[in-house]
Motif scaffolding. Structure first.
Motif, PDB file in Angstrom:
ATOM      1  N   GLU A 255       1.361  -0.529  25.524  1.00 54.22           N
ATOM      2  CA  GLU A 255       2.680  -0.651  26.138  1.00 54.22           C
ATOM      3  C   GLU A 255       3.564  -1.479  25.211  1.00 54.22           C
ATOM      4  N   GLU A 271      12.163  13.028  25.161  1.00 57.31           N
ATOM      5  CA  GLU A 271      11.752  14.162  25.997  1.00 57.31           C
ATOM      6  C   GLU A 271      10.427  14.742  25.491  1.00 57.31           C
ATOM      7  N   GLY A 274       7.596  12.489  26.137  1.00 60.64           N
ATOM      8  CA  GLY A 274       7.274  12.572  27.562  1.00 60.64           C
ATOM      9  C   GLY A 274       6.276  13.692  27.807  1.00 60.64           C
ATOM     10  N   GLY A 277       2.909  12.831  27.273  1.00 60.37           N
ATOM     11  CA  GLY A 277       2.328  11.909  28.254  1.00 60.37           C
ATOM     12  C   GLY A 277       2.766  10.464  28.070  1.00 60.37           C
ATOM     13  N   ARG A 279       5.163   7.513  28.692  1.00 57.11           N
ATOM     14  CA  ARG A 279       6.248   7.169  29.631  1.00 57.11           C
ATOM     15  C   ARG A 279       7.238   6.276  28.911  1.00 57.11           C
ATOM     16  N   ILE A 280       8.485   6.681  28.892  1.00 57.40           N
ATOM     17  CA  ILE A 280       9.509   5.934  28.159  1.00 57.40           C
ATOM     18  C   ILE A 280      10.710   5.718  29.069  1.00 57.40           C
ATOM     19  N   SER A 281      11.175   4.481  29.174  1.00 57.36           N
ATOM     20  CA  SER A 281      12.395   4.221  29.958  1.00 57.36           C
ATOM     21  C   SER A 281      13.356   3.385  29.147  1.00 57.36           C
ATOM     22  N   ALA A 289       7.988   1.627  26.541  1.00 55.57           N
ATOM     23  CA  ALA A 289       7.107   2.798  26.440  1.00 55.57           C
ATOM     24  C   ALA A 289       5.677   2.438  26.802  1.00 55.57           C
TER      25      ALA A 289
END
Ligand code: UD1
Length: 422
Positions: A255, A271, A274, A277, A279-281, A289
Motif C-alpha cells: 500500500e 483505469e 484497476g 486489481g 485499488r487506486i484513489s 494505491a
C-alpha cells in the motif's frame, strides 16, 4: 553529475509488501522544455519543483553553452538567467546526450532569429525524427539548412500561420508553441499534442506575457506578442515517476501514497491498473494505491495523450510479466521501443514480440539475473520487475535511470524495497 554515475549498477532483491509514502517530484519532460523556453526573454527565471536529475543538468549545460546561467538555489528552486545576448548554438555533445535539446530550436528562432542545433541521432527507441518540428517552423517562415551534422535555421521575424501536424507530436507542438509566441500575428496548431506537459508549457508562456489559448486540446491558438518577460513557475508533478511507483506496488504488493501526484494526469493508467486489481484513489494531495496479492492480466496499448503514455508501457509490461494470465501490450507511439523485453526475458518473463505487439504470459515469480538498462523507463521497469524476482538482480548501465529519477533508490528503500547501489 553524469560522470560520477557513468558506470553505475543497481542491485535489487525480492521485496514487499511495500508501505508508506513517496514524494513525487516535478515532471522531467516539462522542466526540460520550460528551461528551453527561458531562451525567449532576457531576465531572471525561478523554476520550482525541477527534479535534480542528469537530464536537467544536461539542459543546464546547454543553456550555459549559449551564455545563460543556471544554478540550483538553496531552497531547491532552479534559477535561470538569460542575458541580453546569447549564442544560438546547441553543440553535438549535449544534443547527443539528450534529445530534448532540440526544444531550443523554436525559442532560438523566435528570440534570436537564428539557431545552430546538432541533428539528434537515433536512440534506443529507434529513430526519432524531427521533420515535423522543421516543417512546422518552416510554415512560420523559418528556413533550414542541414550541413555537417548541424541544423542551421534562420528567420528574420517569424510570422503566424496555420500548422496541421500529421501526428500529435509532443516535441513538435512544443517547438511551435515556443516559436509562435513571438511571431507576428496568429499561429494555429491543429492536431496538437495534448499532454499535461504542453499545458504546463503554455501556462509558463502565458505567465511570461504570451497569448496562448487551447493548450491541452487538439487546437492551440497563439497570438504573437512583441515581447515576453522572465517569470517564476512551479513545474507539474511527474506522471511517469508516479506510474513507476504504482507499478512497483503492483509488482511487490502493499500500500503506497504518492504525495503530490495528480490522478487527473493518470486517468487511463489508473483505469488499466484497476483492471489489474490495484485499488487506486485520488487524495487531496496525491494518490493512494493498494495492490492485490498478484496482479491480473489485462490488455494495454499506448496512444498520444489522453491515451496510455509510451513511457508507461515498460512499467506495465513489468507488472503484466508477473500477472495471473495472458496479456497483450501494444506500442503505437515509438516503433522499436521493445529492447527491454529481452532483458525481462533474462529474468524469466514469458514475453513474445510480434511486430509492435507483445504477448505476455504472466509467471508467478521472476528470477534474478544480470540485466542492462537500455533507456530511462526500461531501467526503471527492470528495477520494478526485480522486486518479484527470486535471488539478486543486477541492473547494469543504471545511469540511464539517474537521467530520469531523483533519489529513486532512496525513495524505493523508504517504502521497503531492497535496492542498493553497490
Ligand atoms: C516526448 C517525451 C517522451 C515521450 C513522448 C511521447 C521528452 C523529452 N520526451 O518525446 O518521453 O515518450 O513525448 O509522449 O519530452 N515523430 C516524427 N517526426 C517528428 C516528431 C515525432 O515522426 O518530427 C514521431 C516519433 O518518431 C514518434 C511519434 O512521432 O513515433 C511521437 O513523438 P513525439 O510525441 O514527438 O515524442 P517526443 O517529443 O520525442
Amino acid at each position: 553529475m553524469c560522470e560520477s554515475v557513468a558506470v553505475s549498477q543497481l542491485v535489487v532483491r525480492p521485496s514487499g509488501p511495500l508501505s508508506g509514502e513517496v514524494p513525487v517530484g516535478g515532471a522531467k519532460n516539462s522542466a526540460l522544455k520550460l528551461m528551453a523556453a527561458c531562451v525567449l526573454a532576457e531576465g531572471r527565471y525561478v523554476l520550482r519543483n525541477v527534479p535534480d536529475i542528469a537530464d536537467v543538468a544536461t539542459m543546464g549545460q546547454l543553456l550555459e553553452a549559449m551564455g545563460m546561467s543556471v544554478r540550483r538555489r538553496e531552497d531547491g528552486a532552479l534559477e535561470v538567467v538569460r542575458p541580453a545576448v546569447i549564442t544560438p548554438e546547441a553543440p553535438y555533445e549535449l544534443v547527443e546526450r539528450m534529445r530534448a535539446s532540440s526544444a531550443v530550436l523554436g525559442p532560438l528562432l523566435a528570440a534570436v532569429g537564428q539557431a545552430r542545433v546538432a541533428i539528434p541521432g537515433g536512440d534506443d527507441f529507434g529513430s526519432r525524427p524531427i521533420d515535423m518540428h522543421l516543417s512546422g517552423l518552416e510554415s512560420l517562415g523559418a528556413t533550414f539548412e542541414l550541413t555537417h551534422g548541424m541544423i542551421e535555421g534562420r528567420a528574420d521575424r517569424l510570422r503566424g500561420a496555420e500548422v496541421v501536424l500529421d501526428y500529435p507530436s509532443v516535441g513538435a507542438t512544443e517547438n511551435l508553441l515556443m516559436a509562435g509566441v513571438l511571431a507576428s500575428g496568429r499561429t494555429t496548431v491543429q492536431n496538437a499534442a495534448r499532454e499535461p506537459e504542453i499545458a504546463d508549457l503554455a501556462a509558463f508562456l502565458n505567465r511570461m506575457g504570451a497569448r496562448v489559448l487551447g493548450a491541452g486540446s487538439p487546437t492551440i491558438t497563439i497570438d504573437g506578442v512583441a515581447e515576453l518577460r522572465a517569470v517564476e513557475h512551479t513545474v507539474i508533478p511527474d506522471r511517469i515517476e508516479a506510474a513507476t511507483f504504482l507499478a512497483a506496488v503492483a509488482v511487490a504488493g502493499g500500500e503506497l501514497t504518492l504525495r503530490g501526484a495528480r490522478a487527473d494526469h493518470l486517468e487511463i493508467l489508473i483505469e488499466r491498473m484497476g483492471r489489474m486489481g490495484v485499488r487506486i484513489s485520488p487524495e487531496a494531495d496525491g494518490i493512494w494505491a493498494m495492490a492485490p496479492a498478484r496482479p491480473r492480466a489485462t490488455d494495454v496499448a499506448t496512444l498520444p495523450y489522453p491515451g496510455l503514455a509510451t513511457d508507461h508501457l515498460p512499467l506495465l509490461v513489468a507488472v503484466l510479466s508477473v500477472a495471473d494470465g495472458t496479456s497483450y501490450a501494444t506500442e503505437n507511439v515509438f516503433a522499436g521501443r521493445f529492447r527491454y523485453v529481452g532483458e525481462l526475458a533474462r529474468m524469466g518473463a514469458r514475453v513474445r514480440v510480434d511486430g509492435h505487439h507483445l504477448v505476455i504470459d504472466g509467471v508467478e515469480r521472476l528470477s534474478g539475473a544480470p540485466v542492462r538498462a537500455v533507456d530511462i523507463r526500461a531501467g526503471a521497469a527492470l528495477v520494478v520487475a526485480a522486486l518479484r524476482a527470486d535471488g539478486e538482480t543486477v541492473v547494469h548501465d543504471a545511469e540511464h535511470v539517474d537521467r530520469g529519477y531523483e533519489g529513486f533508490i532512496d525513495k524505493l528503500r523508504a517504502v521497503g524495497a531492497d535496492v542498493e547501489r553497490p
